[in-house]
Design a protein around this motif. Structure first.
Motif, PDB file in Angstrom:
ATOM      1  N   ILE A 132       0.845  -1.191   0.000  1.00 35.88           N
ATOM      2  CA  ILE A 132       0.000   0.000   0.000  1.00 35.88           C
ATOM      3  C   ILE A 132       0.876   1.234   0.000  1.00 35.88           C
ATOM      4  CG2 ILE A 132      -0.288   0.034   2.527  1.00 35.88           C
ATOM      5  CD1 ILE A 132      -3.223   1.033   1.901  1.00 35.88           C
ATOM      6  N   VAL A 133       0.516   2.166  -0.879  1.00 37.11           N
ATOM      7  CA  VAL A 133       1.170   3.469  -0.992  1.00 37.11           C
ATOM      8  C   VAL A 133       0.151   4.511  -0.562  1.00 37.11           C
ATOM      9  CG1 VAL A 133       2.230   5.142  -2.554  1.00 37.11           C
ATOM     10  CG2 VAL A 133       2.599   2.685  -2.918  1.00 37.11           C
ATOM     11  N   ALA A 134       0.535   5.396   0.332  1.00 37.04           N
ATOM     12  CA  ALA A 134      -0.354   6.477   0.761  1.00 37.04           C
ATOM     13  C   ALA A 134       0.311   7.807   0.458  1.00 37.04           C
ATOM     14  CB  ALA A 134      -0.673   6.369   2.245  1.00 37.04           C
ATOM     15  N   ILE A 135      -0.463   8.742  -0.047  1.00 32.42           N
ATOM     16  CA  ILE A 135      -0.005  10.114  -0.231  1.00 32.42           C
ATOM     17  C   ILE A 135      -0.984  11.031   0.475  1.00 32.42           C
ATOM     18  CG2 ILE A 135      -1.153  10.236  -2.494  1.00 32.42           C
ATOM     19  CD1 ILE A 135       1.012  12.268  -3.315  1.00 32.42           C
ATOM     20  N   MET A 136      -0.455  11.943   1.283  1.00 34.64           N
ATOM     21  CA  MET A 136      -1.297  12.828   2.086  1.00 34.64           C
ATOM     22  C   MET A 136      -0.994  14.281   1.750  1.00 34.64           C
ATOM     23  SD  MET A 136      -1.776  13.066   6.242  1.00 34.64           S
ATOM     24  CE  MET A 136      -3.138  11.868   6.334  1.00 34.64           C
ATOM     25  N   TYR A 137      -2.020  14.961   1.242  1.00 34.76           N
ATOM     26  CA  TYR A 137      -1.920  16.384   0.930  1.00 34.76           C
ATOM     27  C   TYR A 137      -2.347  17.231   2.136  1.00 34.76           C
ATOM     28  CZ  TYR A 137      -1.329  15.196  -4.036  1.00 34.76           C
ATOM     29  OH  TYR A 137      -0.859  14.703  -5.232  1.00 34.76           O
ATOM     30  N   GLU A 138      -2.426  18.551   1.919  1.00 36.45           N
ATOM     31  CA  GLU A 138      -2.661  19.487   3.005  1.00 36.45           C
ATOM     32  C   GLU A 138      -3.956  20.290   2.830  1.00 36.45           C
ATOM     33  OE1 GLU A 138      -0.920  20.954   5.799  1.00 36.45           O
ATOM     34  OE2 GLU A 138       0.226  19.102   5.906  1.00 36.45           O
ATOM     35  N   ASN A 139      -4.786  20.285   3.872  1.00 33.90           N
ATOM     36  CA  ASN A 139      -5.770  21.334   4.137  1.00 33.90           C
ATOM     37  C   ASN A 139      -6.824  21.563   3.063  1.00 33.90           C
ATOM     38  OD1 ASN A 139      -3.744  21.710   6.179  1.00 33.90           O
ATOM     39  ND2 ASN A 139      -4.547  23.765   6.504  1.00 33.90           N
ATOM     40  N   ARG A 140      -7.532  20.500   2.719  1.00 36.05           N
ATOM     41  CA  ARG A 140      -8.680  20.638   1.826  1.00 36.05           C
ATOM     42  C   ARG A 140      -9.783  19.702   2.300  1.00 36.05           C
ATOM     43  NH1 ARG A 140      -8.052  24.953  -1.947  1.00 36.05           N
ATOM     44  NH2 ARG A 140      -5.797  25.222  -2.147  1.00 36.05           N
ATOM     45  N   SER A 141     -11.004  20.199   2.297  1.00 36.17           N
ATOM     46  CA  SER A 141     -12.139  19.369   2.692  1.00 36.17           C
ATOM     47  C   SER A 141     -12.602  18.509   1.523  1.00 36.17           C
ATOM     48  CB  SER A 141     -13.300  20.256   3.153  1.00 36.17           C
ATOM     49  OG  SER A 141     -13.882  20.934   2.044  1.00 36.17           O
ATOM     50  N   PHE A 142     -13.431  17.520   1.842  1.00 34.54           N
ATOM     51  CA  PHE A 142     -14.027  16.681   0.801  1.00 34.54           C
ATOM     52  C   PHE A 142     -14.802  17.541  -0.184  1.00 34.54           C
ATOM     53  CE2 PHE A 142     -17.388  14.169  -1.084  1.00 34.54           C
ATOM     54  CZ  PHE A 142     -16.738  12.998  -1.449  1.00 34.54           C
ATOM     55  N   ASP A 143     -15.675  18.414   0.330  1.00 29.72           N
ATOM     56  CA  ASP A 143     -16.490  19.235  -0.559  1.00 29.72           C
ATOM     57  C   ASP A 143     -15.636  20.166  -1.410  1.00 29.72           C
ATOM     58  OD1 ASP A 143     -18.966  18.218   0.041  1.00 29.72           O
ATOM     59  OD2 ASP A 143     -19.473  19.749   1.519  1.00 29.72           O
ATOM     60  N   ASN A 144     -14.535  20.644  -0.886  1.00 27.94           N
ATOM     61  CA  ASN A 144     -13.688  21.571  -1.628  1.00 27.94           C
ATOM     62  C   ASN A 144     -13.068  20.908  -2.858  1.00 27.94           C
ATOM     63  OD1 ASN A 144     -10.595  23.005  -1.707  1.00 27.94           O
ATOM     64  ND2 ASN A 144     -12.364  24.369  -1.551  1.00 27.94           N
ATOM     65  N   ILE A 145     -12.687  19.643  -2.751  1.00 27.94           N
ATOM     66  CA  ILE A 145     -12.014  18.942  -3.841  1.00 27.94           C
ATOM     67  C   ILE A 145     -12.966  18.043  -4.634  1.00 27.94           C
ATOM     68  CG2 ILE A 145     -10.199  17.263  -4.405  1.00 27.94           C
ATOM     69  CD1 ILE A 145      -9.083  19.936  -3.540  1.00 27.94           C
ATOM     70  N   LEU A 146     -13.852  17.327  -3.951  1.00 30.31           N
ATOM     71  CA  LEU A 146     -14.662  16.300  -4.596  1.00 30.31           C
ATOM     72  C   LEU A 146     -16.166  16.510  -4.445  1.00 30.31           C
ATOM     73  CD1 LEU A 146     -12.601  13.152  -3.496  1.00 30.31           C
ATOM     74  CD2 LEU A 146     -12.526  14.309  -5.718  1.00 30.31           C
ATOM     75  N   THR A 169      -5.228  10.939   0.187  1.00 30.73           N
ATOM     76  CA  THR A 169      -6.043  11.633   1.158  1.00 30.73           C
ATOM     77  C   THR A 169      -5.378  12.947   1.577  1.00 30.73           C
ATOM     78  OG1 THR A 169      -7.339  11.370   3.197  1.00 30.73           O
ATOM     79  CG2 THR A 169      -5.104  10.477   3.197  1.00 30.73           C
ATOM     80  N   PHE A 170      -5.996  13.635   2.537  1.00 30.68           N
ATOM     81  CA  PHE A 170      -5.533  14.922   3.052  1.00 30.68           C
ATOM     82  C   PHE A 170      -5.482  14.859   4.570  1.00 30.68           C
ATOM     83  CE2 PHE A 170      -6.619  15.890  -1.177  1.00 30.68           C
ATOM     84  CZ  PHE A 170      -6.131  17.139  -1.532  1.00 30.68           C
ATOM     85  N   ASP A 171      -4.632  15.685   5.171  1.00 35.55           N
ATOM     86  CA  ASP A 171      -4.493  15.634   6.629  1.00 35.55           C
ATOM     87  C   ASP A 171      -5.711  16.208   7.347  1.00 35.55           C
ATOM     88  OD1 ASP A 171      -3.923  18.258   5.848  1.00 35.55           O
ATOM     89  OD2 ASP A 171      -2.368  18.542   7.355  1.00 35.55           O
ATOM     90  N   GLU A 172      -6.266  17.293   6.830  1.00 34.32           N
ATOM     91  CA  GLU A 172      -7.378  17.983   7.485  1.00 34.32           C
ATOM     92  C   GLU A 172      -8.097  18.837   6.461  1.00 34.32           C
ATOM     93  OE1 GLU A 172      -6.363  21.660   9.205  1.00 34.32           O
ATOM     94  OE2 GLU A 172      -4.231  21.196   9.273  1.00 34.32           O
ATOM     95  N   HIS A 173      -9.249  19.394   6.861  1.00 34.70           N
ATOM     96  CA  HIS A 173     -10.016  20.221   5.923  1.00 34.70           C
ATOM     97  C   HIS A 173      -9.458  21.623   5.799  1.00 34.70           C
ATOM     98  CE1 HIS A 173     -11.613  22.033   9.517  1.00 34.70           C
ATOM     99  NE2 HIS A 173     -12.429  22.809   8.835  1.00 34.70           N
ATOM    100  N   GLY A 174      -8.660  22.064   6.764  1.00 33.23           N
ATOM    101  CA  GLY A 174      -7.988  23.347   6.659  1.00 33.23           C
ATOM    102  C   GLY A 174      -8.896  24.556   6.633  1.00 33.23           C
ATOM    103  N   GLY A 175     -10.117  24.431   7.129  1.00 36.84           N
ATOM    104  CA  GLY A 175     -11.031  25.561   7.160  1.00 36.84           C
ATOM    105  C   GLY A 175     -11.886  25.713   5.924  1.00 36.84           C
ATOM    106  N   THR A 176     -11.672  24.872   4.881  1.00 45.36           N
ATOM    107  CA  THR A 176     -12.514  24.945   3.689  1.00 45.36           C
ATOM    108  C   THR A 176     -13.845  24.247   3.954  1.00 45.36           C
ATOM    109  OG1 THR A 176     -11.458  22.950   2.777  1.00 45.36           O
ATOM    110  CG2 THR A 176     -10.541  25.088   2.123  1.00 45.36           C
ATOM    111  N   PHE A 177     -14.895  24.676   3.284  1.00 43.97           N
ATOM    112  CA  PHE A 177     -16.261  24.260   3.616  1.00 43.97           C
ATOM    113  C   PHE A 177     -16.499  22.779   3.374  1.00 43.97           C
ATOM    114  CE2 PHE A 177     -20.646  23.447   2.141  1.00 43.97           C
ATOM    115  CZ  PHE A 177     -21.315  23.709   3.334  1.00 43.97           C
ATOM    116  N   ASP A 178     -17.213  22.169   4.319  1.00 47.65           N
ATOM    117  CA  ASP A 178     -17.787  20.844   4.130  1.00 47.65           C
ATOM    118  C   ASP A 178     -19.146  20.828   4.814  1.00 47.65           C
ATOM    119  OD1 ASP A 178     -16.852  18.034   3.051  1.00 47.65           O
ATOM    120  OD2 ASP A 178     -18.081  17.678   4.827  1.00 47.65           O
ATOM    121  N   HIS A 179     -20.091  20.092   4.230  1.00 48.57           N
ATOM    122  CA  HIS A 179     -21.467  20.147   4.741  1.00 48.57           C
ATOM    123  C   HIS A 179     -21.824  19.021   5.697  1.00 48.57           C
ATOM    124  CE1 HIS A 179     -22.266  17.187   1.497  1.00 48.57           C
ATOM    125  NE2 HIS A 179     -23.335  16.849   2.219  1.00 48.57           N
TER     126      HIS A 179
END
Length: 586
Positions: free
Chosen positions: A77-91, A414-424
């Protein structure tokens, strides 16, 4: 929590054609739909031109079929973790209702109407970003609040005490906007908190409507062609939550150690050295090591040091020279079938960062020491897309007959956290890592998760169009490796987490030539692209993750030094203290 039944609902994929022509570099404005052309290979992709050329060459010819595993699943398994985006912000806009298969559901923004109320009582709907290409690719700016008190406001729309609404004038105070009994997590405070954070960053200035409306913005699928193509062609998780409703250090610690030692901030309440002085808690890397299993952390050598290695220095330092390697080595390991049981990929966080962290702000008027004053490093989500393109393309081209290859390797994005971007979606409750433990920093009991973050699983045994609704969180990676290799859990958090085998829903693998190719947009050359900054860029300030990494490094090696705030200062600190610490960089 017991492992839940699968809910994958496969549909056929629609691959991007191999002969799609590169888009002409342009600053033309997006249409209101957010549509942009698919672009050619981005400049500055991880691994450099040589790696990119090798990947492209690999994909030019058809694949010979690879031998399937003895049973569906994966060995690596390979994991890559980006920074500070919510699910709703990206997907959030990944699927419309018309695109879903019969009986299939998706918890996105097109599946409902979501809004926050502005300061004048106006309704601000969740929407696709609108504007010029370069402007949109750097949204939101300035960076939203990500500290624990800010996240409380975003989720519960609470500011307590009221003095916390004017951070430029006052310090944050207890109870740090924390919810009281029966508070409703209705995700209604993102605009309110964005204004609070804007005032702090802009020295008391009030944002305009267009400036605070960005708090409810998201990317369309056309804006992020690599993420959207991969998400639609494999499995997307629409209920994956960060481990802590707060910052980078805490969530990255939960991802690999299943605890943050009671901390909910990067440096408040003890400075960066609190992480270095934390209990010597084992990580999943230590569990693998003790079991005689292989692992590696791959990082960009232009950064000199690994964030993961420094964050968990107390237990990982013995492996800094043996298990931390360059991204060039990652691509070589993929091509030769030498991937370890677990690989973790770190985006660049310092120079020319491709971690997708939002910028702090924009160019300000005035000069410092003869140079323009900036309050942000350049930040462009297209750089993160370029990184994902090279990682995915390498894995898609992995055809070794022994060791790792495309059929026995899974990629978790995946991402570490939502970073303040909107999620519902309100975060659910959580199992605290330790039973009967005292409350941690700022009175947090670790009994609720952070906000949703994007999560995608790529596997040959995953049907195109899979949507997984099981509740997942940052303990799920550890849970997956524990199930795969018979390891003991690290804490109660990962012991009760679902694992990613819920995305293994095919009995016959999809051969790599059936996987879609990805086509990132054109990425404009970044003037910050060299580790040693040119004179005109040495005064450009560091992003929050970059400051955190440098803070940890100096807390370890020069605790009395001032924290670097600019590219030039960061370079000097990394040369002085970071060169030669990790892997193959001498």
């Amino acid at each position: 929590m017991a492992e839940k039944p699968r809910d994958s609902n496969p549909t056929d994929s629609e691959a991007v054609p191999d002969d799609a022509s590169p888009a002409t570099p342009s600053r033309r404005a997006f249409l209101k739909t957010g549509a942009v052309g698919l672009g050619g290979l981005a400049v500055g992709a991880v691994g450099g031109a040589a790696v990119t050329a090798a990947v492209t060459s690999q994909q030019a010819s058809p694949f010979d079929p690879l031998a399937p595993r003895s049973e569906p699943g994966f060995d690596h398994i390979v994991a890559i973790m980006y920074e500070n985006r919510s699910f709703d912000n990206i997907l959030g806009f990944l699927y419309t209702d018309d695109e879903l298969a019969s009986g299939q559901t998706f918890d996105g923004l097109a599946q409902g109407s979501y809004s926050n109320v502005g300061p004048k009582g106006e309704t601000i709907e969740a929407h696709v970003y609108i504007g010029g290409t370069d402007e949109v690719m750097r949204h939101p700016q300035p960076d939203p609040g990500e500290h624990y008190p800010h996240v409380n406001t975003q989720i519960f729309n609470i500011i307590d005490p009221e003095t916390n609404a004017k951070l430029f004038e006052n310090e944050l105070r207890e109870p740090y906007n924390a919810p009281v009994k029966d508070s409703t997590a209705d995700m209604s405070g993102f605009v309110r908190d964005y204004i609070v954070n804007y005032r702090e960053l802009k020295e008391g200035a009030e944002p305009t409507f267009d400036e605070y409306r960005v708090a409810m913005g998201s990317f369309s699928t056309e804006m992020l062609p690599v993420f959207s193509t991969i998400a639609k062609s494999f499995a997307v998780y629409d209920a994956w939550f960060a481990g802590v409703p707060s910052q980078t250090f805490c969530n990255r610690s939960f991802f690999h150690a299943s605890t943050s030692h009671g901390f909910v901030t990067n440096k408040d309440g003890g400075g960066y050295d609190k992480w270095l002085n934390a209990p010597q808690t084992p990580t999943i890397f230590n569990r693998l090591q003790d079991a005689g299993l292989s692992w590696r952390v791959y990082y960009d050598v232009d950064q000199f040091v690994s964030f993961t290695g420094i964050l968990h220095a107390s237990v990982l330092e013995p492996f800094w020279k043996t298990n931390f390697w360059s991204m060039e080595q990652f691509h070589d390991d993929v091509a030769n079938g030498n991937l370890p049981a677990y690989s973790f990929i770190e985006p660049r966080m310092v120079f020319n960062h491709n971690d997708m962290h939002p910028p702090v702000g924009t160019l300000r008027e005035g000069e410092f020491d003869g140079h323009p004053i900036y309050n942000s490093a350049l930040s462009d989500v297209r750089a993160g897309e370029a990184l994902l393109h090279t990682v995915y393309s390498s894995l898609r081209g992995a055809r070794s007959e022994k060791g790792s290859n495309a059929l026995n390797t899974a990629l978790l994005i995946t991402f570490d956290e939502h970073g303040g971007t909107f999620d519902h979606v309100p975060p659910p409750t959580a199992v605290p890592p330790t039973r009967d433990a005292p409350k941690g920093e700022m009175g947090f009991a670790f009994d609720r998760l952070g906000c949703r973050v994007p999560a995608i699983l790529v596997s040959a045994y995953t049907a195109s169009g899979s949507i997984i609704h099981d509740e997942m969180h940052h303990g799920s990676l550890i849970s997956t490796l524990s199930r795969l290799h018979g390891l003991e859990p690290l804490t109660r958090r990962d012991a009760t987490a679902n694992n990613v085998f819920n995305a293994i829903n095919l009995t016959t693998p999809r051969q790599p030539y059936e996987w879609p190719t990805t086509h990132p947009q054109y990425l404009p050359p970044n003037p910050e692209s060299t580790p040693k900054p040119h004179e005109e860029h040495k005064h450009r300030p560091l992003s929050a993750p970059a400051q955190g990494l440098l803070g940890l490094l100096l807390a370890r090696y020069e605790p009395t030094a001032d924290l670097p705030k600019t590219y030039g200062e960061a370079y000097d600190a990394l040369i002085k203290h970071g060169q030669g610490l990790f892997g193959d960089r001498d």
